[in-house]
Design a protein around this motif. Structure first.
Motif, PDB file in Angstrom:
ATOM      1  N   HIS A   7       5.634   7.842  -1.040  1.00 40.68           N
ATOM      2  CA  HIS A   7       5.475   6.391  -0.956  1.00 40.68           C
ATOM      3  C   HIS A   7       4.455   6.065   0.122  1.00 40.68           C
ATOM      4  O   HIS A   7       4.452   6.684   1.178  1.00 40.68           O
ATOM      5  CB  HIS A   7       6.817   5.735  -0.626  1.00 40.68           C
ATOM      6  CG  HIS A   7       6.780   4.251  -0.711  1.00 40.68           C
ATOM      7  ND1 HIS A   7       6.827   3.581  -1.911  1.00 40.68           N
ATOM      8  CD2 HIS A   7       6.673   3.308   0.233  1.00 40.68           C
ATOM      9  CE1 HIS A   7       6.769   2.286  -1.678  1.00 40.68           C
ATOM     10  NE2 HIS A   7       6.666   2.093  -0.374  1.00 40.68           N
ATOM     11  N   CYS A   8       3.591   5.097  -0.144  1.00 39.97           N
ATOM     12  CA  CYS A   8       2.579   4.660   0.821  1.00 39.97           C
ATOM     13  C   CYS A   8       2.782   3.178   1.093  1.00 39.97           C
ATOM     14  O   CYS A   8       2.841   2.373   0.166  1.00 39.97           O
ATOM     15  CB  CYS A   8       1.174   4.903   0.271  1.00 39.97           C
ATOM     16  SG  CYS A   8      -0.139   4.257   1.304  1.00 39.97           S
ATOM     17  N   LEU A   9       2.903   2.825   2.360  1.00 36.94           N
ATOM     18  CA  LEU A   9       3.088   1.447   2.780  1.00 36.94           C
ATOM     19  C   LEU A   9       1.919   1.082   3.685  1.00 36.94           C
ATOM     20  O   LEU A   9       1.730   1.692   4.732  1.00 36.94           O
ATOM     21  CB  LEU A   9       4.415   1.308   3.522  1.00 36.94           C
ATOM     22  CG  LEU A   9       4.888  -0.070   3.914  1.00 36.94           C
ATOM     23  CD1 LEU A   9       5.028  -0.962   2.691  1.00 36.94           C
ATOM     24  CD2 LEU A   9       6.208   0.033   4.648  1.00 36.94           C
ATOM     25  N   SER A  10       1.086   0.120   3.260  1.00 36.44           N
ATOM     26  CA  SER A  10      -0.127  -0.234   4.003  1.00 36.44           C
ATOM     27  C   SER A  10      -0.089  -1.694   4.427  1.00 36.44           C
ATOM     28  O   SER A  10       0.295  -2.557   3.664  1.00 36.44           O
ATOM     29  CB  SER A  10      -1.370  -0.018   3.141  1.00 36.44           C
ATOM     30  OG  SER A  10      -1.547   1.338   2.875  1.00 36.44           O
ATOM     31  N   PHE A  11      -0.542  -1.918   5.649  1.00 33.66           N
ATOM     32  CA  PHE A  11      -0.630  -3.275   6.186  1.00 33.66           C
ATOM     33  C   PHE A  11      -2.059  -3.531   6.627  1.00 33.66           C
ATOM     34  O   PHE A  11      -2.708  -2.686   7.221  1.00 33.66           O
ATOM     35  CB  PHE A  11       0.307  -3.446   7.384  1.00 33.66           C
ATOM     36  CG  PHE A  11       1.746  -3.268   7.032  1.00 33.66           C
ATOM     37  CD1 PHE A  11       2.474  -4.323   6.513  1.00 33.66           C
ATOM     38  CD2 PHE A  11       2.371  -2.045   7.204  1.00 33.66           C
ATOM     39  CE1 PHE A  11       3.809  -4.175   6.181  1.00 33.66           C
ATOM     40  CE2 PHE A  11       3.708  -1.884   6.879  1.00 33.66           C
ATOM     41  CZ  PHE A  11       4.421  -2.949   6.366  1.00 33.66           C
ATOM     42  N   GLY A  12      -2.583  -4.703   6.338  1.00 32.28           N
ATOM     43  CA  GLY A  12      -3.913  -5.072   6.791  1.00 32.28           C
ATOM     44  C   GLY A  12      -5.033  -4.422   6.008  1.00 32.28           C
ATOM     45  O   GLY A  12      -5.998  -3.944   6.581  1.00 32.28           O
ATOM     46  N   ILE A  13      -4.951  -4.409   4.681  1.00 33.95           N
ATOM     47  CA  ILE A  13      -5.960  -3.711   3.881  1.00 33.95           C
ATOM     48  C   ILE A  13      -7.210  -4.529   3.624  1.00 33.95           C
ATOM     49  O   ILE A  13      -8.223  -3.997   3.203  1.00 33.95           O
ATOM     50  CB  ILE A  13      -5.387  -3.253   2.522  1.00 33.95           C
ATOM     51  CG1 ILE A  13      -4.917  -4.443   1.703  1.00 33.95           C
ATOM     52  CG2 ILE A  13      -4.291  -2.241   2.723  1.00 33.95           C
ATOM     53  CD1 ILE A  13      -4.619  -4.115   0.274  1.00 33.95           C
ATOM     54  N   SER A  14      -7.159  -5.840   3.841  1.00 34.55           N
ATOM     55  CA  SER A  14      -8.271  -6.736   3.540  1.00 34.55           C
ATOM     56  C   SER A  14      -8.621  -6.587   2.065  1.00 34.55           C
ATOM     57  O   SER A  14      -7.752  -6.700   1.216  1.00 34.55           O
ATOM     58  CB  SER A  14      -9.469  -6.462   4.432  1.00 34.55           C
ATOM     59  OG  SER A  14     -10.492  -7.418   4.226  1.00 34.55           O
ATOM     60  N   ASP A  15      -9.897  -6.293   1.733  1.00 33.90           N
ATOM     61  CA  ASP A  15     -10.257  -6.145   0.321  1.00 33.90           C
ATOM     62  C   ASP A  15     -10.636  -4.706  -0.014  1.00 33.90           C
ATOM     63  O   ASP A  15     -11.198  -4.426  -1.052  1.00 33.90           O
ATOM     64  CB  ASP A  15     -11.386  -7.099  -0.054  1.00 33.90           C
ATOM     65  CG  ASP A  15     -12.653  -6.818   0.731  1.00 33.90           C
ATOM     66  OD1 ASP A  15     -12.571  -6.127   1.754  1.00 33.90           O
ATOM     67  OD2 ASP A  15     -13.725  -7.291   0.324  1.00 33.90           O
ATOM     68  N   ASN A  16     -10.326  -3.779   0.882  1.00 29.90           N
ATOM     69  CA  ASN A  16     -10.648  -2.370   0.650  1.00 29.90           C
ATOM     70  C   ASN A  16      -9.358  -1.565   0.547  1.00 29.90           C
ATOM     71  O   ASN A  16      -8.697  -1.303   1.547  1.00 29.90           O
ATOM     72  CB  ASN A  16     -11.511  -1.834   1.796  1.00 29.90           C
ATOM     73  CG  ASN A  16     -11.960  -0.400   1.557  1.00 29.90           C
ATOM     74  OD1 ASN A  16     -11.346   0.338   0.806  1.00 29.90           O
ATOM     75  ND2 ASN A  16     -13.026  -0.007   2.203  1.00 29.90           N
ATOM     76  N   PHE A  17      -8.986  -1.196  -0.665  1.00 31.80           N
ATOM     77  CA  PHE A  17      -7.798  -0.376  -0.859  1.00 31.80           C
ATOM     78  C   PHE A  17      -8.166   0.965  -1.502  1.00 31.80           C
ATOM     79  O   PHE A  17      -7.414   1.539  -2.291  1.00 31.80           O
ATOM     80  CB  PHE A  17      -6.716  -1.114  -1.659  1.00 31.80           C
ATOM     81  CG  PHE A  17      -7.206  -1.761  -2.915  1.00 31.80           C
ATOM     82  CD1 PHE A  17      -7.123  -1.093  -4.111  1.00 31.80           C
ATOM     83  CD2 PHE A  17      -7.751  -3.029  -2.895  1.00 31.80           C
ATOM     84  CE1 PHE A  17      -7.580  -1.673  -5.283  1.00 31.80           C
ATOM     85  CE2 PHE A  17      -8.199  -3.630  -4.057  1.00 31.80           C
ATOM     86  CZ  PHE A  17      -8.117  -2.945  -5.247  1.00 31.80           C
ATOM     87  N   ASP A  18      -9.333   1.499  -1.120  1.00 35.53           N
ATOM     88  CA  ASP A  18      -9.792   2.789  -1.643  1.00 35.53           C
ATOM     89  C   ASP A  18      -8.839   3.923  -1.265  1.00 35.53           C
ATOM     90  O   ASP A  18      -8.560   4.807  -2.069  1.00 35.53           O
ATOM     91  CB  ASP A  18     -11.192   3.123  -1.136  1.00 35.53           C
ATOM     92  CG  ASP A  18     -12.248   2.186  -1.690  1.00 35.53           C
ATOM     93  OD1 ASP A  18     -11.987   1.549  -2.731  1.00 35.53           O
ATOM     94  OD2 ASP A  18     -13.331   2.090  -1.081  1.00 35.53           O
ATOM     95  N   PHE A  19      -8.342   3.905  -0.028  1.00 37.02           N
ATOM     96  CA  PHE A  19      -7.411   4.954   0.415  1.00 37.02           C
ATOM     97  C   PHE A  19      -6.170   4.961  -0.462  1.00 37.02           C
ATOM     98  O   PHE A  19      -5.749   6.011  -0.954  1.00 37.02           O
ATOM     99  CB  PHE A  19      -7.028   4.744   1.885  1.00 37.02           C
ATOM    100  CG  PHE A  19      -5.896   5.621   2.332  1.00 37.02           C
ATOM    101  CD1 PHE A  19      -6.126   6.953   2.631  1.00 37.02           C
ATOM    102  CD2 PHE A  19      -4.612   5.127   2.434  1.00 37.02           C
ATOM    103  CE1 PHE A  19      -5.081   7.778   3.030  1.00 37.02           C
ATOM    104  CE2 PHE A  19      -3.565   5.934   2.836  1.00 37.02           C
ATOM    105  CZ  PHE A  19      -3.803   7.264   3.129  1.00 37.02           C
TER     106      PHE A  19
END
Length: 97
Positions: free
Chosen positions: A39-51
């Motif tokens: 599971h991946c939980l991301s905060f603050g990605i703006s408009d780049n979610f390549d990762f």
């Protein structure tokens, strides 16, 4: 004093992989960490979610991404900016539109 789990340790370079884009939006992770990710939980990605896209493609892990600054106003302003660049022929890549 930090617990041992938080202290840096030596990793063989061949055990590292870059996930995400080459510019902002990419990270270097160990192969073991990538294999064990569920599971991946991301905060603050703006408009780049390549990762997040790349990690999901490699591991099929679930992804949740949040950013409080992204709203309709953000996308409207982004569209205007990209449209101006497109009209002035500053954008040549379809992906950048």
């Amino acid at each position: 004093m930090l617990p041992k789990i938080f202290k840096p340790f030596y990793v063989v370079v061949s055990e590292l992989n870059r996930i995400g884009s080459l510019d902002d939006g990419g990270y270097i992770l160990t192969k073991e960490l990538i294999r064990n990710t569920k599971h991946c939980l991301s905060f603050g990605i703006s408009d780049n979610f390549d990762f997040e896209k790349h990690l999901n493609k490699l591991t099929k892990c679930s992804v949740e991404a949040y950013d409080y600054s992204i709203d309709k106003k953000f996308w409207f302003n982004r569209f205007k900016k990209d449209l101006i660049k497109f009209i002035s022929l500053k954008i040549f890549k379809i992906k950048k539109i």
